[in-house]
Design an enzyme around this catalytic site. Structure first.
Site, PDB file in Angstrom:
ATOM      1  CD1 TRP A 270      -2.745   1.105   0.786  1.00 34.35           C
ATOM      2  CD2 TRP A 270      -1.125   2.268   1.758  1.00 34.35           C
ATOM      3  NE1 TRP A 270      -2.934   2.184   1.100  1.00 34.35           N
ATOM      4  CE2 TRP A 270      -2.189   3.633   1.815  1.00 34.35           C
ATOM      5  CE3 TRP A 270      -0.594   3.191   2.533  1.00 34.35           C
ATOM      6  CZ2 TRP A 270      -2.612   4.256   2.893  1.00 34.35           C
ATOM      7  CZ3 TRP A 270      -0.756   4.013   3.139  1.00 34.35           C
ATOM      8  CH2 TRP A 270      -1.576   5.306   3.246  1.00 34.35           C
TER       9      TRP A 270
ATOM     10  CB  THR B 292      -5.413  -3.618   0.905  1.00 27.96           C
ATOM     11  OG1 THR B 292      -4.536  -2.194   0.500  1.00 27.96           O
ATOM     12  CG2 THR B 292      -5.154  -4.722   0.287  1.00 27.96           C
ATOM     13  CG  ASP B 293      -7.303   3.871   0.456  1.00 25.98           C
ATOM     14  OD1 ASP B 293      -5.290   3.745   0.696  1.00 25.98           O
ATOM     15  OD2 ASP B 293      -7.516   4.527   0.502  1.00 25.98           O
ATOM     16  CG  PHE B 294     -11.278   2.193   5.186  1.00 27.24           C
ATOM     17  CD1 PHE B 294     -12.515   1.435   5.508  1.00 27.24           C
ATOM     18  CD2 PHE B 294     -11.867   3.110   5.254  1.00 27.24           C
ATOM     19  CE1 PHE B 294     -13.173   0.973   6.440  1.00 27.24           C
ATOM     20  CE2 PHE B 294     -13.358   3.493   6.535  1.00 27.24           C
ATOM     21  CZ  PHE B 294     -14.152   2.874   6.721  1.00 27.24           C
TER      22      PHE B 294
END
Length: 226
Positions: free
Chosen positions: A151, A170-172
């Site tokens: 990330w 995977t970034d919120f």
């Protein structure tokens, strides 16, 4: 969540109008989000060496923006020169106690010093060298540094290097923005998001930015979607 960046450059990065047209054709829902958000304003903001970007990312890990910014300021004041970001030589020689005095945890201190030493050895290339490398090769090279995962490198590729096809699944904020834009009750898994994003190639950086902005429509403007 990364903030807006309106730094002007001479050329349109990330694909410009060609990318926007492709995204609208490939995904009508994303097209509606693009229309709602408006012009694409992200521009790469590149410091003099990846060391600064990666060190800052390490300091920001698992902290809110205000707390991390305070630690970065203390780090610069204690180890930089004339307000400049600390050089890897200074960081490599810093004691654990000196780093802790800035609010830097033991693990982050070790990560910073590993990054500094690898930079001094030439294992962390300058941007000119990175520009000749493929995205996957950059991820592989830089994740050898302690405390740096995929990330972190994706953020470097997207926000500093202006690479057009970066998709941080995977970034919120990206996952939440997708749920907002597509009317989902739950955020998609990274695997689900990656599968959907295949239709956005080779302009997934621009799609990611619009998904971040979907969060702004709800949290900043108080609006609902759609």
């Amino acid at each position: 969540m990364p903030a807006r960046n309106t730094l002007k450059v001479d050329v349109a990065p990330y694909g410009g109008e060609e990318a926007l047209a492709h995204l609208r054709r490939a995904d009508p829902v994303l097209g509606k989000l693009i229309q709602k958000v408006g012009p694409f304003t992200l521009r790469p903001d590149r410091p003099s060496h990846p060391f600064q970007s990666l060190a800052t990312s390490i300091l920001y890990q698992q902290l809110n923006g205000r707390a991390a910014a305070t630690i970065v300021r203390r780090f610069v004041e204690a180890h930089g020169e004339r307000g400049r970001f600390p050089r890897p030589e200074r960081v490599a020689k810093a004691t654990a106690a000196a780093l802790r005095a800035c609010g830097i945890s033991a693990n982050k201190g070790l990560a910073l010093q590993d990054l500094a030493r690898r930079t001094l050895k030439g294992e962390v290339p300058q941007f000119r060298a990175l520009a000749r490398m493929e995205d996957a090769a950059i991820v592989e090279r830089l994740t050898e540094v302690r405390g740096i995962g995929p990330w972190t490198v994706e953020m470097l590729l997207l926000f500093r290097m202006g690479r057009p096809d970066v998709f941080p699944v995977t970034d919120f904020g990206v996952r939440k923005g997708f749920a907002i834009a597509f009317g989902l009750k739950e955020m998609p898994s990274p695997k689900e998001l990656a599968a959907h994003g295949e239709r956005w190639r080779p302009w997934r950086s621009m799609a990611s930015w619009y998904l971040w902005r979907a969060n702004d429509l709800v949290t900043e403007a108080g609006e609902t979607w759609p």
